[in-house]
Design an enzyme around this catalytic site. Structure first.
Site: not given
Ligand code: NI
Length: 159
Positions: A49, A54, A102-103, A144-145, A148
């Site tokens: 995701g 981000q 997480c990226l 999670h997304e 953000h």
């Molecule tokens: Ni993330």
């Protein structure tokens, strides 16, 4: 269409709340271009995701989906999904811990408590409403997304 740089933890832009996409932008080229960049970047990074902040765009847009992802070998597949202006509400108070990464936080994975079952309401990039009730890893990824979009990273939720 482009693979964009993913902001890393410590960048203040990851901590700013994102703005809603105005309905006047639904179906427009600017929004479609953002969505394509999110999809391209997520694919290039093998992510499950990605949220617009981000890549430095403070708008309420997320993408997620997994086929067979080596980062999440035990997760059931989720069709690729794009949500604009998503809102998540729990369907029951039960929390479940499960591993996340997480990226924007490379090299760290940890068990994070999340609601087990949620309903989400959002729009497609064309402006069609989306409402789904999901559980397990799908519910986890959405939470999670959407975190953000509020400037929250999963590391904030570790005991
Ligand atoms: Ni993330």
């Amino acid at each position: 269409m482009a693979v964009r740089d993913v902001l890393l933890s410590g960048d203040p832009r990851l901590r700013q709340p994102s703005r809603a996409v105005p309905p006047s932008q639904f179906g427009g080229e600017v929004l479609f271009a953002l969505v394509q960049d999110l999809r391209d970047t997520m694919a290039a990074c093998d992510g499950a995701g990605l949220a617009a902040p981000q890549i430095g765009v403070p708008l309420r847009v997320v993408v997620f989906g997994i086929s067979r992802n080596p980062r999440y070998p035990q997760a059931a597949p989720i069709a690729e999904t794009v949500l604009v202006n998503p809102e998540v509400t729990p369907l029951d108070p039960e929390l479940e811990a499960g591993e996340e990464g997480c990226l924007s936080v490379p090299g760290l994975r940890a068990a994070v408590p999340r609601w087990r079952r949620v309903r989400y309401a959002a729009f497609t990039p064309s402006g069609e409403p989306v409402v789904r009730e999901v559980e397990g890893f799908h519910a986890r990824v959405v939470q999670h997304e959407c975190d953000h979009l509020a400037g929250i990273l999963f590391t904030d939720r570790l005991g």
